[in-house]
Design an enzyme around this catalytic site. Structure first.
Site, PDB file in Angstrom:
ATOM      1  N   GLY A 185     -19.726  80.062  95.247  1.00 30.05           N
ATOM      2  CA  GLY A 185     -18.771  79.205  94.540  1.00 30.05           C
ATOM      3  C   GLY A 185     -17.373  79.776  94.607  1.00 30.05           C
ATOM      4  O   GLY A 185     -17.194  80.999  94.755  1.00 30.05           O
ATOM      5  N   ASN A 186     -16.407  78.881  94.538  1.00 31.12           N
ATOM      6  CA  ASN A 186     -15.005  79.321  94.630  1.00 31.12           C
ATOM      7  C   ASN A 186     -14.125  78.547  93.633  1.00 31.12           C
ATOM      8  O   ASN A 186     -13.013  78.143  93.936  1.00 31.12           O
ATOM      9  CB  ASN A 186     -14.481  79.164  96.063  1.00 31.12           C
ATOM     10  CG  ASN A 186     -14.708  77.768  96.611  1.00 31.12           C
ATOM     11  OD1 ASN A 186     -15.778  77.483  97.165  1.00 31.12           O
ATOM     12  ND2 ASN A 186     -13.747  76.890  96.432  1.00 31.12           N
ATOM     13  N   SER A 205     -18.785  75.269  71.591  1.00 34.50           N
ATOM     14  CA  SER A 205     -18.447  76.678  71.863  1.00 34.50           C
ATOM     15  C   SER A 205     -19.343  77.651  71.100  1.00 34.50           C
ATOM     16  O   SER A 205     -19.620  77.457  69.904  1.00 34.50           O
ATOM     17  CB  SER A 205     -16.989  76.940  71.481  1.00 34.50           C
ATOM     18  OG  SER A 205     -16.715  78.320  71.625  1.00 34.50           O
ATOM     19  N   THR A 210     -10.006  78.110  76.206  1.00 31.43           N
ATOM     20  CA  THR A 210     -10.988  77.623  77.176  1.00 31.43           C
ATOM     21  C   THR A 210     -10.551  76.287  77.757  1.00 31.43           C
ATOM     22  O   THR A 210      -9.440  75.809  77.496  1.00 31.43           O
ATOM     23  CB  THR A 210     -12.411  77.639  76.559  1.00 31.43           C
ATOM     24  OG1 THR A 210     -13.353  77.366  77.596  1.00 31.43           O
ATOM     25  CG2 THR A 210     -12.572  76.626  75.444  1.00 31.43           C
ATOM     26  N   LEU A 233     -23.855  83.712  86.324  1.00 36.02           N
ATOM     27  CA  LEU A 233     -22.905  83.508  85.223  1.00 36.02           C
ATOM     28  C   LEU A 233     -23.431  82.508  84.195  1.00 36.02           C
ATOM     29  O   LEU A 233     -22.945  82.430  83.076  1.00 36.02           O
ATOM     30  CB  LEU A 233     -21.549  83.032  85.773  1.00 36.02           C
ATOM     31  CG  LEU A 233     -20.480  84.116  85.963  1.00 36.02           C
ATOM     32  CD1 LEU A 233     -20.985  85.303  86.740  1.00 36.02           C
ATOM     33  CD2 LEU A 233     -19.250  83.542  86.631  1.00 36.02           C
ATOM     34  N   LYS A 255      -6.724  76.882  80.139  1.00 37.98           N
ATOM     35  CA  LYS A 255      -6.597  78.246  80.676  1.00 37.98           C
ATOM     36  C   LYS A 255      -5.386  78.435  81.596  1.00 37.98           C
ATOM     37  O   LYS A 255      -4.852  79.537  81.686  1.00 37.98           O
ATOM     38  CB  LYS A 255      -7.872  78.656  81.417  1.00 37.98           C
ATOM     39  CG  LYS A 255      -9.031  79.014  80.500  1.00 37.98           C
ATOM     40  CD  LYS A 255     -10.219  79.480  81.323  1.00 37.98           C
ATOM     41  CE  LYS A 255     -11.296  80.100  80.455  1.00 37.98           C
ATOM     42  NZ  LYS A 255     -12.322  80.779  81.238  1.00 37.98           N
TER      43      LYS A 255
HETATM   44  P1  NAP Z   1     -15.565  75.282  88.476  1.00 34.32           P
HETATM   45  O1  NAP Z   1     -14.155  75.757  88.442  1.00 34.32           O
HETATM   46  O2  NAP Z   1     -15.846  73.838  88.377  1.00 34.32           O
HETATM   47  O3  NAP Z   1     -16.216  75.863  89.836  1.00 34.32           O
HETATM   48  C1  NAP Z   1     -17.543  75.563  90.208  1.00 34.32           C
HETATM   49  C2  NAP Z   1     -17.778  75.984  91.655  1.00 34.32           C
HETATM   50  O4  NAP Z   1     -19.122  75.674  91.972  1.00 34.32           O
HETATM   51  C3  NAP Z   1     -16.902  75.251  92.666  1.00 34.32           C
HETATM   52  O5  NAP Z   1     -16.544  76.123  93.717  1.00 34.32           O
HETATM   53  C4  NAP Z   1     -17.820  74.153  93.190  1.00 34.32           C
HETATM   54  O6  NAP Z   1     -17.548  73.764  94.527  1.00 34.32           O
HETATM   55  C5  NAP Z   1     -19.155  74.865  93.153  1.00 34.32           C
HETATM   56  N1  NAP Z   1     -20.259  73.909  93.032  1.00 34.32           N
HETATM   57  C6  NAP Z   1     -20.496  73.043  92.032  1.00 34.32           C
HETATM   58  N2  NAP Z   1     -21.610  72.333  92.275  1.00 34.32           N
HETATM   59  C7  NAP Z   1     -22.063  72.737  93.476  1.00 34.32           C
HETATM   60  C8  NAP Z   1     -23.184  72.368  94.290  1.00 34.32           C
HETATM   61  N3  NAP Z   1     -24.068  71.438  93.895  1.00 34.32           N
HETATM   62  N4  NAP Z   1     -23.349  73.002  95.473  1.00 34.32           N
HETATM   63  C9  NAP Z   1     -22.481  73.957  95.871  1.00 34.32           C
HETATM   64  N5  NAP Z   1     -21.398  74.348  95.154  1.00 34.32           N
HETATM   65  C10 NAP Z   1     -21.204  73.746  93.969  1.00 34.32           C
HETATM   66  O7  NAP Z   1     -16.413  75.946  87.290  1.00 34.32           O
HETATM   67  P2  NAP Z   1     -16.220  77.420  86.680  1.00 34.32           P
HETATM   68  O8  NAP Z   1     -15.319  77.360  85.525  1.00 34.32           O
HETATM   69  O9  NAP Z   1     -15.903  78.351  87.795  1.00 34.32           O
HETATM   70  O10 NAP Z   1     -17.677  77.707  86.095  1.00 34.32           O
HETATM   71  C11 NAP Z   1     -18.775  77.846  86.952  1.00 34.32           C
HETATM   72  C12 NAP Z   1     -20.024  78.305  86.193  1.00 34.32           C
HETATM   73  O11 NAP Z   1     -19.807  79.579  85.612  1.00 34.32           O
HETATM   74  C13 NAP Z   1     -20.439  77.381  85.050  1.00 34.32           C
HETATM   75  O12 NAP Z   1     -21.833  77.284  85.049  1.00 34.32           O
HETATM   76  C14 NAP Z   1     -19.958  78.118  83.819  1.00 34.32           C
HETATM   77  O13 NAP Z   1     -20.749  77.833  82.673  1.00 34.32           O
HETATM   78  C15 NAP Z   1     -20.161  79.563  84.242  1.00 34.32           C
HETATM   79  N6  NAP Z   1     -19.283  80.501  83.526  1.00 34.32           N
HETATM   80  C16 NAP Z   1     -19.876  81.445  82.740  1.00 34.32           C
HETATM   81  C17 NAP Z   1     -19.091  82.363  82.071  1.00 34.32           C
HETATM   82  C18 NAP Z   1     -19.737  83.408  81.211  1.00 34.32           C
HETATM   83  O14 NAP Z   1     -19.052  84.025  80.388  1.00 34.32           O
HETATM   84  N7  NAP Z   1     -20.999  83.682  81.398  1.00 34.32           N
HETATM   85  C19 NAP Z   1     -17.695  82.317  82.192  1.00 34.32           C
HETATM   86  C20 NAP Z   1     -17.118  81.321  83.012  1.00 34.32           C
HETATM   87  C21 NAP Z   1     -17.937  80.414  83.672  1.00 34.32           C
HETATM   88  P3  NAP Z   1     -16.308  72.801  94.913  1.00 34.32           P
HETATM   89  O15 NAP Z   1     -15.073  73.573  94.561  1.00 34.32           O
HETATM   90  O16 NAP Z   1     -16.475  72.582  96.370  1.00 34.32           O
HETATM   91  O17 NAP Z   1     -16.478  71.576  94.063  1.00 34.32           O
END
Ligand code: NAP
Length: 299
Positions: free
Chosen positions: A132-133, A21, A68, A240, A72
């Protein structure tokens, strides 16, 4: 914090794993900058121990903590009050200890909006296209709605998950008339094969919430070079991801004349909002951003 004493107050982050973290870096930089008698610690808490950990934190008068993965959602039934925004997003990332129990909210939404709010734009004309969703996409939808984006379009790879995602917002709309809860007005979901059409939209805000392009897969981009050719100059492109910074996706967007925002902004600003909730003091955002960027560059 210059020195830990008998009066030092504790803040922290709970997750599992948590050693990676960056929140301690950001918050302890702010604490040191303001000379506060506080310390921010990373606590590894296994899912089965969450309730015990929270009860223990109350017993030692911990001020509050960031929450985290994987807690969550799991923490929500353990709280006595949850903000309407966190309920709509379906996740709590910040909790604080009160006389009536633990309260929680979601500061990812404010963190996401923060760099966008600094851009002068007619948001009503803006179409947000969200790649993404998953979990982060929910905070982004709420943020785009709070900004006043006229249209919100979600791009996902799994039809069933897309349909479920859309339905979840409709369920919120049916369940409440509370105006604080963000409910997208024009809200559509698409599969990836429609992206080449969606990306050509005028007044576009394009956001990557997938992990595509994250370290160590830094040569990957959620949008190919060919499809990126359709992006209009002046579009806002937000990733992000914060490692690397910029990502390949943002590099391609910059080549097309887009305004690029990286994930460090959301990370720093969600932390700043939490800091202000816990300590009722203005967060030194510039200091927090510098501490984060210095740490990322040293890795
Ligand atoms: P998550 O809940 O696992 O969601 C990831 C999404 O990306 C899902 O919809 C997944 O699709 C899709 N995905 C993954 N691999 C893919 C691929 N190869 N092709 C197409 N779609 C793909 O993860 P999350 O918590 O939302 O986090 C997502 C990203 O945001 C991470 O990189 C995280 O580090 C970043 N993030 C950054 C912050 C910040 O403060 N900057 C905060 C939160 C998150 P499926 O549902 O179909 O599997």
């Amino acid at each position: 914090m210059s020195q830990i004493t008998g009066t030092t107050k504790i803040l922290g982050v709970i997750g599992n794993p948590i050693a990676h973290s960056l929140s301690p870096v950001i918050h302890n930089a702010a604490i040191a900058h303001l000379g506060l008698d506080c310390v921010y610690v990373a606590f590894p808490v296994a899912p089965a121990d969450l309730a015990t950990a929270l009860a223990g934190f109350a017993a030692i008068d911990l001020i509050g903590c960031s929450v985290t993965i994987p807690h969550k959602q799991a923490i929500m039934p353990l709280l006595t009050e949850i903000s309407p925004l966190a309920k709509a997003v379906g996740a709590v990332n910040t909790v604080w200890n009160t006389d009536t129990g633990w309260h929680g909210t979601n500061t990812d939404v404010a963190g996401f909006i923060s760099p966008l709010a600094a851009i002068s734009r007619n948001w009503t004309n803006t179409t947000a296209v969200i790649l993404g969703n998953g979990g982060a996409a929910r905070a982004v939808v709420a943020g785009c709605h709070q900004l006043g984006c006229g249209k919100i379009q979600i791009v996902g790879r799994t039809a069933a998950k897309l349909a479920e995602f859309k339905q979840s917002w409709q369920d919120i709309q049916l369940a409440t008339n509370n105006s604080q809860i963000p409910i997208p007005v024009e809200f559509q979901v698409y599969e990836w094969d429609k992206l080449s059409m969606l990306i050509t939209t005028e007044d576009l805000l394009l956001i990557n919430t997938t992990p595509i392009g994250m370290h160590p897969h830094t040569e990957n981009s959620p949008v190919s070079v060919e499809i990126m050719q359709g992006l209009r100059s002046g579009s806002i492109v937000y990733d992000l991801i914060y490692t690397p910074s910029p990502t390949k996706f943002l590099e391609l967007a910059i080549e097309r004349g887009a305004i690029a925002i990286d994930g460090t902004e959301m990370l720093v600003n969600q932390g700043a909002v939490a800091f202000e909730l816990w300590l009722t003091k203005s967060a030194p955002v510039a200091r927090m951003r510098k501490a984060l960027r210095d740490r990322l560059q040293s890795e």
